[in-house]
Design a protein around this motif. Structure first.
Motif, mmCIF file in Angstrom:
data_model
loop_
_atom_site.group_PDB
_atom_site.id
_atom_site.type_symbol
_atom_site.label_atom_id
_atom_site.label_comp_id
_atom_site.label_asym_id
_atom_site.label_seq_id
_atom_site.Cartn_x
_atom_site.Cartn_y
_atom_site.Cartn_z
ATOM 1 N N TRP A 175 38.783 42.311 37.219
ATOM 2 C CA TRP A 175 38.320 43.702 36.200
ATOM 3 C C TRP A 175 38.821 43.710 35.166
ATOM 4 O O TRP A 175 37.849 43.426 34.062
ATOM 5 C CB TRP A 175 38.794 44.542 37.385
ATOM 6 C CG TRP A 175 39.097 46.331 36.526
ATOM 7 C CD1 TRP A 175 37.723 46.954 36.260
ATOM 8 C CD2 TRP A 175 40.286 46.590 35.319
ATOM 9 N NE1 TRP A 175 38.507 48.056 35.282
ATOM 10 C CE2 TRP A 175 39.837 47.503 35.145
ATOM 11 C CE3 TRP A 175 40.903 46.327 35.340
ATOM 12 C CZ2 TRP A 175 39.700 48.795 34.593
ATOM 13 C CZ3 TRP A 175 41.780 47.837 34.534
ATOM 14 C CH2 TRP A 175 41.300 48.958 33.905
ATOM 15 N N VAL A 176 39.502 42.714 34.683
ATOM 16 C CA VAL A 176 40.275 42.577 32.737
ATOM 17 C C VAL A 176 39.479 41.927 32.101
ATOM 18 O O VAL A 176 39.398 41.820 30.912
ATOM 19 C CB VAL A 176 42.018 42.136 33.165
ATOM 20 C CG1 VAL A 176 42.606 41.585 31.751
ATOM 21 C CG2 VAL A 176 42.797 43.106 33.936
ATOM 22 N N TRP A 177 38.830 41.198 32.245
ATOM 23 C CA TRP A 177 38.022 39.529 32.246
ATOM 24 C C TRP A 177 37.091 40.446 31.501
ATOM 25 O O TRP A 177 36.432 39.823 31.221
ATOM 26 C CB TRP A 177 38.224 38.742 33.546
ATOM 27 C CG TRP A 177 37.886 37.310 31.887
ATOM 28 C CD1 TRP A 177 36.686 36.658 31.581
ATOM 29 C CD2 TRP A 177 39.429 36.355 32.832
ATOM 30 N NE1 TRP A 177 37.353 35.587 31.133
ATOM 31 C CE2 TRP A 177 38.359 35.198 32.157
ATOM 32 C CE3 TRP A 177 39.259 35.951 33.602
ATOM 33 C CZ2 TRP A 177 39.299 33.938 31.654
ATOM 34 C CZ3 TRP A 177 40.264 34.380 33.712
ATOM 35 C CH2 TRP A 177 40.239 33.545 32.898
ATOM 36 N N ARG A 178 36.505 41.187 33.112
ATOM 37 C CA ARG A 178 35.380 41.871 32.146
ATOM 38 C C ARG A 178 35.057 43.032 31.721
ATOM 39 O O ARG A 178 34.768 42.644 30.640
ATOM 40 C CB ARG A 178 34.402 42.330 33.958
ATOM 41 C CG ARG A 178 32.922 43.649 33.690
ATOM 42 C CD ARG A 178 32.016 43.008 33.549
ATOM 43 N NE ARG A 178 31.714 42.215 34.213
ATOM 44 C CZ ARG A 178 31.270 42.738 35.491
ATOM 45 N NH1 ARG A 178 30.423 43.969 35.369
ATOM 46 N NH2 ARG A 178 30.268 41.839 36.412
ATOM 47 N N LEU A 179 36.632 43.487 31.482
ATOM 48 C CA LEU A 179 36.579 44.140 30.342
ATOM 49 C C LEU A 179 37.168 43.193 28.908
ATOM 50 O O LEU A 179 36.467 44.124 28.045
ATOM 51 C CB LEU A 179 38.067 45.162 30.412
ATOM 52 C CG LEU A 179 37.478 45.831 31.652
ATOM 53 C CD1 LEU A 179 39.857 47.375 32.009
ATOM 54 C CD2 LEU A 179 36.621 47.746 31.432
ATOM 55 N N HIS A 180 37.722 42.869 29.120
ATOM 56 C CA HIS A 180 37.754 41.711 28.249
ATOM 57 C C HIS A 180 36.196 41.417 27.339
ATOM 58 O O HIS A 180 35.764 41.332 25.896
ATOM 59 C CB HIS A 180 39.014 40.406 28.483
ATOM 60 C CG HIS A 180 38.431 39.213 27.739
ATOM 61 N ND1 HIS A 180 39.014 39.550 26.144
ATOM 62 C CD2 HIS A 180 38.200 37.800 27.821
ATOM 63 C CE1 HIS A 180 38.477 37.647 25.692
ATOM 64 N NE2 HIS A 180 37.896 37.106 26.128
ATOM 65 N N ARG A 181 35.043 41.259 28.258
ATOM 66 C CA ARG A 181 34.010 40.186 28.003
ATOM 67 C C ARG A 181 33.053 41.239 26.962
ATOM 68 O O ARG A 181 32.343 41.402 26.408
ATOM 69 C CB ARG A 181 33.024 39.918 29.583
ATOM 70 C CG ARG A 181 32.048 39.527 29.321
ATOM 71 C CD ARG A 181 30.860 39.350 30.655
ATOM 72 N NE ARG A 181 30.135 41.148 30.204
ATOM 73 C CZ ARG A 181 29.365 41.015 31.318
ATOM 74 N NH1 ARG A 181 29.061 40.268 32.366
ATOM 75 N NH2 ARG A 181 29.486 42.779 31.171
ATOM 76 N N ASP A 182 32.934 42.398 27.832
ATOM 77 C CA ASP A 182 32.771 43.925 26.848
ATOM 78 C C ASP A 182 33.248 44.266 25.639
ATOM 79 O O ASP A 182 32.755 45.671 24.939
ATOM 80 C CB ASP A 182 32.277 45.318 28.277
ATOM 81 C CG ASP A 182 31.974 44.358 28.911
ATOM 82 O OD1 ASP A 182 31.036 43.243 29.257
ATOM 83 O OD2 ASP A 182 31.269 45.252 30.283
#
Length: 741
Positions: free
Chosen positions: A617-624
């Motif tokens: 989840w955190v990696w997805r937020l980082h991507r965005d």
């Protein structure tokens, strides 16, 4: 099986002897520039040392660990020796003086001879002076480009009193016009001076002060390329080594992140037995005058030789005592090993005649450890825990149950003999051959570990077939309890405490991986194994799964188990499901899970927005570009955005699926101190590929019965290349060069 562990413990005893011999021959502190990461040996001292280590500071340290005096404060993760206020400078920043001292005094000297303490008061006898080593990281900052002003000093003081009145300006919070130069001051200081007074060589020098701000020895730093308070802010690490036998002090200085220099910036004779009080406080002092600057201490380590309170000395100089350590300890260890073998043979014979007596074997083997921990009588532990009352239960795990208790302290206890000491008693659940193996493996390693951020072992007991380890009690429970416990019992941890806890865990992990005489892997790093002391300082505990790499103990599979991976889902590195081996890299993966857990206030295994793991989840937020949305909503926005971004990026970097891509603990320390930028994390989480290259991993290979630790390096990956660019590249390469034979 018992014979195998006997051999192992004999080897441990021999290793301990070698370590003491090496320490006895040392002449200076060999800590690296990441202050706060370990408690090293003082120069010329064996194992009889005490000390402390701060990788950062929080307001909870005030009163608990340090005494804050005058205009000093604790703020922004640092000791602010003079005010750091943004208010009107003429009112709040000028003509100020402050001190911050470690809360407990140390014994600097004692008189030798047959009278011991009595002789000291009588005024006779030759003095034995303690050696010490300290390292601290400072930042002397000129706000808004103002001129440098006054300076900062490392101070040895006879009391924890406020700075004297009128000690601002050039007096550095040490003395004033009426007292400067008086022998009764018993003040010794190493000054980092940034304002030229009539008695100073220039406005950028280091000096040795004895009872006066007029230095007895100075060195100008400009020719050495050092500017204490540059226009562009810089952190420096300062090392102060004192040799009590030679009566000599040496000061070293370098930009933070660089290794300790080979040459001192100042070296001078100094007899602390004559200049300082027998019991003295260590700390920092600073002042401002009509001009001002911010005098900050970011981290601080100290190691002090312990002088026995009742030691009569018996004559002889320190050099002879050091030689006695270097020669006597190995001989003593050999004698202990021989005694253990004899005892083992006798016990085995007794078993053949009278039946099994595994408790006797285990007890004999533990007592053969040089400098072993305190042995408790089983009845004392039973009384301390109210006969292991369920109400005294603190928790339980696969290795047993932990109870709270109160025991009577001895000479090693903080309160001294006879004091009441709160402890946590770990009662092993398997009083069997395997249980003994677990017990001995845990004890043989943790008995020799010494670090501020590790739970201290108090003692042990092995009577009536019961295996017990006694640890210091942590009054604030575990990190897990404060993050996820029931609301009535849970105290919401503020941002400053969370950041400090992460720094403490990183410091402990760095010690285990890179600074202890063996490479130790913890193997079960998680929030429930991170305990909090009275000041909410992090203490890494539960060493039931930890192993020393060079002892060959890296398998995740319990010998008595059918197989599988030990640990907790969410903290286990993906490669461990294939290798079933623990490495430093797998510990770092678990540390990354803890970092994200602390920042986000969510467990590593959780269901959120369609994801089953927090890291995804955190990696997805980082991507965005929305990583800060992951910060715990319970903080209601009360957090440092820069620090939060740093921790999130660090957590993701440590969670990289490829082991070789994860940062090592020296780099983690630098990132947390803010001395290097956080790592560059790719926008998309890389895929886990197996088998992967073993580059950068600790692996074990056995050839002809010999276990060897192999270390290899890689720079082929673009992501790795980005990670170690710039100043971090230097720190990493230095660490590598120090690790290679």
């Amino acid at each position: 099986m018992a014979a195998r562990f006997l051999v192992h413990l004999i080897l441990v005893a021999a290793a301990s002897a070698a370590a003491v011999t090496s320490d006895a021959a040392a002449t200076s502190l060999a800590t690296n520039a990441t202050a706060g990461s370990r408690v090293p040996a003082a120069p010329g001292v064996g194992g009889n040392v005490t000390g402390f280590s701060f990788s950062g500071f929080v307001s909870a340290n005030r009163g608990a660990n340090v005494t804050v005096l005058g205009d000093a404060n604790i703020n922004q993760g640092a000791l602010q020796i003079t005010p750091d206020s943004l208010n009107d400078a003429a009112t709040f920043l000028t003509h100020k003086s402050g001190r911050v001292l470690y809360a407990t005094p140390f014994r600097l000297w004692q008189r030798e001879g047959h009278g011991g303490e009595a002789n000291a008061t009588a005024g006779g006898g030759k003095k034995r002076v303690a050696s010490f080593s300290t390292a601290f990281t400072i930042n002397i900052f000129r706000p808004n480009g103002t001129e440098p002003a006054e300076g900062l000093a490392f101070v040895i003081a006879p009391s924890a009193d406020e700075p004297p009145a009128g000690s601002s300006g050039g007096y550095l919070g040490l003395t004033n016009a009426a007292t400067d130069g008086n022998a009764t001051n018993q003040i010794v200081a190493v000054e980092l001076d940034t304002e030229k007074q009539p008695y100073d060589p220039d406005d950028n020098h280091v000096g040795l002060n004895v009872n006066s701000v007029v230095s007895v020895a100075t060195t100008s730093l400009k020719p050495l390329g050092i500017e204490i308070s540059p226009a562009k802010p810089a952190n420096y690490t300062v090392w102060v080594d004192y040799d009590g036998a030679a009566r000599r002090v040496a000061v070293f200085m370098a930009v933070a992140g660089k290794a300790k220099p080979g040459r001192a910036v100042l070296a001078a004779p100094l007899d602390l037995g004559a200049a300082a009080a027998e019991w003295s406080y260590f700390g920092f002092s600073a002042s401002t005058g009509r001009k001002y600057q911010l005098n900050c201490v970011l981290a601080w380590d100290m190691t002090m030789e312990k002088l026995s309170c009742g030691d009569g000395g018996g004559g002889g100089d320190a050099r002879r005592r050091t030689l006695g350590l270097a020669v006597g300890v190995p001989v003593g260890a050999t004698a202990l090993a021989a005694a253990a073998i004899v005892a083992y043979v006798c016990v085995v014979k007794r078993r053949k005649v009278h039946g099994d007596d595994s408790s006797a074997i285990t007890g004999t083997m533990i007592r053969s450890l040089a400098g072993g921990p305190r042995e408790f009588d089983y009845r004392e532990i039973r009384k301390a825990t109210n006969n292991f009352d369920e109400k005294m239960k603190l928790g339980q795990g696969g290795y047993g149950v932990v109870y709270r208790g109160v025991v009577v302290g001895d000479h090693t206890s903080p309160g001294g003999p006879g004091s009441a000491v709160e402890v946590a008693v770990k009662k092993f659940s398997r009083a069997s051959t395997q249980g003994q193996n677990d017990f001995l493996a845990e004890l043989s390693i943790i008995n020799r570990l010494r670090h501020k951020h590790l739970v201290r072992l108090v003692g042990w007991s092995h009577d009536n077939g019961e295996l017990l380890l006694v640890y210091e009690f942590m009054p604030n429970g575990s990190l897990d309890q404060h993050l996820f416990g029931p609301a009535p019992e849970r105290q919401l941890l503020g941002w400053e405490l969370r950041y400090s806890i992460v720094q403490g865990v990183a410091s402990a992990l760095h010690y285990l991986h890179d600074e202890y005489d063996q490479r130790v892997v913890h193997r079960d790093l998680k929030a429930s194994n991170i305990l909090l002391d009275a000041a909410f300082g992090a203490r890494l505990g539960d060493f039931g799964l930890e192993r020393a790499i060079d002892a060959g103990k890296t398998s995740y599979i319990d010998e008595a188990a059918a197989g599988g991976v030990h640990g907790t889902v969410g903290y286990i590195a993906p490669e461990c499901f294939h290798t079933e081996k623990a490495t430093r890299e797998s510990d770092v993966y678990a540390f990354g899970a803890v970092v994200l857990e602390v920042v986000c206030g969510r467990r590593p295994r959780c269901d959120i927005d369609g994801f089953h793991f927090l890291v995804d989840w955190v990696w997805r937020l980082h991507r965005d570009g929305r990583a800060l949305e992951a910060v715990d909503a319970r903080l209601a926005g009360a957090f440092d955005r820069g620090q939060a971004e740093r921790l999130l990026l660090l957590g993701l970097a440590c969670s990289h699926p490829t082991p070789a891509e994860r940062p090592r603990t020296p780099a983690i320390q630098q990132i947390l101190l803010g001395s290097v930028p956080p790592p560059a994390v790719p926008p998309f989480k890389p895929s886990f590929v197996w088998p992967a290259t073993d580059a950068g991993l600790d692996t074990m290979s056995t050839t002809a019965g010999t276990t060897a630790s192999q270390l290899s390096l890689t720079s082929a990956s673009t992501w790795s290349g980005n990670f170690i660019k710039g100043s971090l590249r230097h720190a990493f390469e230095q660490e590598v060069s120090d690790s290679l034979p």
